[in-house]
Design a protein around this motif. Sequence first.
Motif, PDB file in Angstrom:
ATOM      1  N   GLN B 167       3.706  -2.164  15.163  1.00 34.72           N
ATOM      2  CA  GLN B 167       3.743  -3.327  16.047  1.00 34.72           C
ATOM      3  C   GLN B 167       3.583  -4.626  15.265  1.00 34.72           C
ATOM      4  O   GLN B 167       2.653  -5.424  15.510  1.00 34.72           O
ATOM      5  N   PRO B 168       4.488  -4.837  14.318  1.00 29.92           N
ATOM      6  CA  PRO B 168       4.378  -6.030  13.465  1.00 29.92           C
ATOM      7  C   PRO B 168       4.804  -7.290  14.212  1.00 29.92           C
ATOM      8  O   PRO B 168       5.498  -7.212  15.221  1.00 29.92           O
ATOM      9  N   LYS B 169       4.364  -8.435  13.684  1.00 27.58           N
ATOM     10  CA  LYS B 169       4.771  -9.703  14.279  1.00 27.58           C
ATOM     11  C   LYS B 169       6.082 -10.182  13.676  1.00 27.58           C
ATOM     12  O   LYS B 169       6.781 -10.995  14.268  1.00 27.58           O
ATOM     13  N   ILE B 170       6.353  -9.705  12.447  1.00 29.49           N
ATOM     14  CA  ILE B 170       7.552 -10.131  11.732  1.00 29.49           C
ATOM     15  C   ILE B 170       8.260  -8.883  11.210  1.00 29.49           C
ATOM     16  O   ILE B 170       7.602  -7.930  10.784  1.00 29.49           O
ATOM     17  N   MET B 171       9.597  -8.886  11.241  1.00 32.44           N
ATOM     18  CA  MET B 171      10.342  -7.805  10.604  1.00 32.44           C
ATOM     19  C   MET B 171      11.218  -8.371   9.498  1.00 32.44           C
ATOM     20  O   MET B 171      11.951  -9.351   9.706  1.00 32.44           O
ATOM     21  N   LEU B 172      11.129  -7.749   8.307  1.00 40.93           N
ATOM     22  CA  LEU B 172      11.972  -8.154   7.188  1.00 40.93           C
ATOM     23  C   LEU B 172      13.038  -7.078   6.986  1.00 40.93           C
ATOM     24  O   LEU B 172      12.729  -5.888   6.973  1.00 40.93           O
ATOM     25  N   PHE B 173      14.285  -7.468   6.850  1.00 40.56           N
ATOM     26  CA  PHE B 173      15.374  -6.514   6.608  1.00 40.56           C
ATOM     27  C   PHE B 173      16.032  -6.875   5.287  1.00 40.56           C
ATOM     28  O   PHE B 173      16.599  -7.950   5.144  1.00 40.56           O
ATOM     29  N   ASP B 174      15.958  -5.964   4.318  1.00 39.21           N
ATOM     30  CA  ASP B 174      16.550  -6.229   3.006  1.00 39.21           C
ATOM     31  C   ASP B 174      17.862  -5.443   2.890  1.00 39.21           C
ATOM     32  O   ASP B 174      17.855  -4.281   2.518  1.00 39.21           O
ATOM     33  N   GLU B 175      18.959  -6.095   3.188  1.00 42.26           N
ATOM     34  CA  GLU B 175      20.286  -5.478   3.174  1.00 42.26           C
ATOM     35  C   GLU B 175      20.290  -4.122   3.874  1.00 42.26           C
ATOM     36  O   GLU B 175      20.626  -3.099   3.281  1.00 42.26           O
ATOM     37  N   PRO B 176      19.955  -4.087   5.160  1.00 36.24           N
ATOM     38  CA  PRO B 176      19.755  -2.798   5.837  1.00 36.24           C
ATOM     39  C   PRO B 176      21.027  -1.977   5.999  1.00 36.24           C
ATOM     40  O   PRO B 176      20.940  -0.776   6.221  1.00 36.24           O
ATOM     41  N   THR B 177      22.205  -2.600   5.895  1.00 36.81           N
ATOM     42  CA  THR B 177      23.432  -1.823   6.126  1.00 36.81           C
ATOM     43  C   THR B 177      24.256  -1.641   4.864  1.00 36.81           C
ATOM     44  O   THR B 177      25.322  -1.049   4.900  1.00 36.81           O
ATOM     45  N   SER B 178      23.756  -2.136   3.712  1.00 36.39           N
ATOM     46  CA  SER B 178      24.591  -2.119   2.511  1.00 36.39           C
ATOM     47  C   SER B 178      24.817  -0.732   1.939  1.00 36.39           C
ATOM     48  O   SER B 178      25.813  -0.479   1.277  1.00 36.39           O
ATOM     49  N   ALA B 179      23.876   0.200   2.208  1.00 37.45           N
ATOM     50  CA  ALA B 179      24.029   1.544   1.647  1.00 37.45           C
ATOM     51  C   ALA B 179      24.693   2.494   2.633  1.00 37.45           C
ATOM     52  O   ALA B 179      24.720   3.693   2.401  1.00 37.45           O
ATOM     53  N   LEU B 180      25.188   1.965   3.738  1.00 36.88           N
ATOM     54  CA  LEU B 180      25.705   2.838   4.797  1.00 36.88           C
ATOM     55  C   LEU B 180      27.226   2.950   4.751  1.00 36.88           C
ATOM     56  O   LEU B 180      27.913   2.012   4.356  1.00 36.88           O
ATOM     57  N   ASP B 181      27.727   4.101   5.198  1.00 35.07           N
ATOM     58  CA  ASP B 181      29.163   4.254   5.391  1.00 35.07           C
ATOM     59  C   ASP B 181      29.584   3.331   6.539  1.00 35.07           C
ATOM     60  O   ASP B 181      28.823   3.138   7.484  1.00 35.07           O
ATOM     61  N   PRO B 182      30.807   2.782   6.466  1.00 32.82           N
ATOM     62  CA  PRO B 182      31.245   1.783   7.459  1.00 32.82           C
ATOM     63  C   PRO B 182      31.022   2.235   8.905  1.00 32.82           C
ATOM     64  O   PRO B 182      30.584   1.437   9.731  1.00 32.82           O
ATOM     65  N   GLU B 183      31.276   3.503   9.225  1.00 28.45           N
ATOM     66  CA  GLU B 183      31.181   3.895  10.634  1.00 28.45           C
ATOM     67  C   GLU B 183      29.733   3.987  11.106  1.00 28.45           C
ATOM     68  O   GLU B 183      29.478   4.161  12.290  1.00 28.45           O
TER      69      GLU B 183
END
Lengths: 399, 262
Positions: B167-183
């Motif tokens: 239950q954080p107050k802030i969320m940090l996303f560090d390139e969350p989709t860069s390692a994923l396959d396009p679909e």
Amino acid sequence: MISPGAQRPTQRQLTVSQWLGQNLFATWSNTLLTLVCLAGLGLVGGMICRWLLLYADLAVISTNLRLFWVGRYPLAQTWRLWGILTIASGTLAISWTLLVSLQRRTLMAWIALGLVNGAFSLAGGLTWGIISGLCLWIVGGLSLGQFLRHRHPTLPWLWLLPVQWVLALVTTLWLLGGGWGLTPVSTAFWNGLLLTVLLAVISIGLSFPLGILLALGRRSSLPVIRGLCVIYIEGMRGLPLIGVLFMAQVMVPLVLPPSMQLDQVLRGIIGLTLFSAAYLAENVRGGLQSIPPGQTEAAQALGLSAPLVLGLIVLPQALRAVIPALVGQFIGLFKDTSLLAIVGLVELTRMGRSILAQPQFQGRYLEVYLFTGLIYWICCYGLSMGSRRIEAILKVGQR
Amino acid sequence: MNHLSAESTPPSPLILAEEVHKWFGDFHALRGINLTVYPQEVIVLMGPSGSGKSTFIRTLNGLETHQSGRIVIDNLELSRDSAALDVIRQEVGMVFQQFNLFPHLTVLQNITLAPVWVRKWSRSQAQAVALQLLERVGILEQAHKYPTQLSGGQQQRVAIARALAMQPKIMLFDEPTSALDPEMIQEVLEVMLTLAAEGMTMVVVTHEVEFARSVAHRILFMDQGQVVETAPPEQFFTQPQTPRSRQFLAKILSRSQLRLTP
């Protein structure tokens, strides 16, 4: 694309002659190799059979079974040994079911083991009552382990096992040595396989945490701690074990004040532990290095404190990555206890030598040494099998 | 989406970074970054690789230490004091490019670990929350599997659920989709869009233009350790102010167009 006619090739069951033809007699060189190997096996097997049937005198084993197992432990106190065996089998049984789910096969194996145990003890002059009690205890332990696991599947049983083992060990030592209401028995009378197993179990139990601490110390960011750990590890690994054992026997009494002299068995354990910990530390360090930094970062990002990151995330993964190396080290340690024969502990190897000194069995080297070797092999192979099972269980979900 | 702009100024910022500098040896990775983030704001960091955006987002929860300047998270200053750091990290969730799930724990154990050990919740409470979160990210049926049995997109959604469980107050996303396959990118982005719509304060490093366009309140364009341009998305994507950001946008927009062509 799968073409409409494509089918998974069916696995054909081979007949014996087909299997032989494919695996042993496929080409002329293959056939030659097979024949040479068969001839060699026949030769060795024949020699062993001839020796067993014509020359071997197994009386040296059967009359001295008690000496092999427990040496000169006082006859009047034998019940205490049975107590220890019961605790040991119960502990093993509970540990096994907590780690491996209980199958009928395992249960059968344990009952069989109990019966074999009983058969041996019969040779030592013990009653069926104790034997059946032992079997009951093993079965009870297995069921208890199974019950606990099913009743509380979420509890971290893996971490409770050490507690159970420490309790078992403390009781064992009390039963062996006496005091607090029991007749004291000097460690000079703890002999044979009993002493070998005791030395190995305690040394393994002590060197494991020490090895982990040394490995962590070697990766510490504090230069003093890191330096000390490197000096210790590299120093220990540069010495022969026999030298370390002599030092533990001779130097430890010199360092300690005369009022506080350590027992010979304890000094043996200290030597083995200090030596083995250095090697374990390097194995554990290898495991620690195999954990990607992202694991630590993810754990830190969740707010876990440094000890939690280590205990919940890094160590469990690191240790399971190096189980084969750790067990290899433990097996080595088990066999290294035989070196303590040289510094005067009457463990299994030394017991064999003193049995050879009995006038009626003079010259029966082969029987005694083969038998001793067989016992070592059974113990080490058991360790190896157990580790493979544990490895298979813990493999779940590994990369 | 910009529901904040019309409201009165919020009381105090959740993230305050002032003149943050960071060196890796001789390499000057961050050269005086300033950032103020108010509650419920979504900030997107963009920039070419090596521009320092990942390094900067990692200084916000102390995974990288800054050597000068000041970072204040929810009125607590980030310092070398590890106890204070642990407290800040409990309020700041982070999602990594490589997911970094714990492979030796099941999905459910991954999510309940920190609430049980850090927040000291009871196991049953933590599990109830974890199951709710798994349902929210759409993978309730995978709760008892191990991370390696899941696809990349599913793993990243577990990672988001794991961070949210605290239950954080802030969320940090560090390139969350860069390692994923396009679909699989879309399923992760959808979770992030919902999160933004629910009012989570987010700082996101990403190249996903559509995501930035639809939820970001501000875009920070970074290059060579500096913030070169700060602008609302519609302005940044249509009228970039600096030559460097025009050059960068030309590259990533053509890339995302390429991906759209069948």
